[in-house]
Design an enzyme around this catalytic site. Sequence first.
Site, PDB file in Angstrom:
ATOM      1  N   LYS A  75       1.621   7.872  -4.037  1.00  0.00           N
ATOM      2  CA  LYS A  75       1.665   7.136  -5.307  1.00  0.00           C
ATOM      3  C   LYS A  75       2.182   7.943  -6.497  1.00  0.00           C
ATOM      4  CE  LYS A  75      -1.957   3.689  -4.670  1.00  0.00           C
ATOM      5  NZ  LYS A  75      -3.137   3.072  -5.304  1.00  0.00           N
ATOM      6  N   ASP A 111      -2.641  -1.681  -9.957  1.00  0.00           N
ATOM      7  CA  ASP A 111      -4.056  -1.403  -9.640  1.00  0.00           C
ATOM      8  C   ASP A 111      -4.982  -1.742 -10.808  1.00  0.00           C
ATOM      9  OD1 ASP A 111      -3.713  -0.501  -7.032  1.00  0.00           O
ATOM     10  OD2 ASP A 111      -3.386   1.574  -7.661  1.00  0.00           O
TER      11      ASP A 111
END
Length: 291
Positions: A75, A111
């Site tokens: 990520k 997220d």
Amino acid sequence: MEGLAIIDASTRVLCLIGKPVRHSLSPVMHNAAIRALNLNFVYVAFEVEPQDLGKAVEGIRSLGIGGANVTMPHKIEVVKYLDEVSEDARKIGAVNTIVNEGGTLKGYNTDGVGALKSLEMFTDVDGKKVVLLGAGGAARAIAYTLSGRVSELAILNRTEEKAVNLARNLANNGSTVRGMRLSVRNLENELRDADILINATSVGMESNESLVPEHLLRPGLVVFDIVYRPLHTKLLRDAMKAGCTTIDGLWMLVLQGAESFKLWTGHYPDIRIMRNAALKALGVEENEGEG
Ligand code: ATR
């Protein structure tokens, strides 16, 4: 398998890149949403080694893959291979979604929004006091999204320095943000007048551990655990027993996924269908998975 879509020469590919990915719920969840909307897409998982990340991203570009999710451990690293990064993803310092716009790869982070929307399904967040456990990638996304909306954000982390640094970075976002060491005493002090408790650490994943002593949980507190394996972590089971409102981590998985899906396809998917597909893959009965 019911309603298997026909894959033809026009099918657009979406994918997940990470390692490991073999137990990921994203493929079943996204393919269920694709089928329900009758779109000509398919979502697959690719296991990518860290040293191959750059080549994998080039592959997305050269194969014309429509979009991707990025998960552990890529990520943060993936940012350097992208053409553009959204402001949210830049501030969070991590990308979980790539959109391929005609060969230009743009990174996003869904997220935080996924977590915010999970909370908003059960409670109001504006003006609330939130206690956030963790200061890793997931916690950073959540802290960034909540700061400015909540009145107070207390970030507690095993490594104190990371909590303090995160709080410092969010200082001018409109909320009172404080970072401190994760200790029972700090938990006790901060939970006394808190409205929402979020576990954004990995503690409880495939274990029967919780960072929060049971006696600190009380009715009126909303408890959100981002861990979803098991669906009902020890923290959530303790919270249910104490009469708290509980939110499981599958909501966050589904709602961050729904935001990514919208970015790739332009359609907001049916989140019930996504959640049910994920519950089925986890082997959990639907009524067990409520809330
Ligand atoms: P993610 O991207 O999933 O958030 P991460 O960036 O590795 O993963 O962050 C993991 C978080 O869980 C961190 O806040 C970590 O605390 P440290 O910063 O002190 O490492 C927290 N964590 C992991 N195991 C823990 C444990 N046994 N006790 C307390 N916190 C733990």
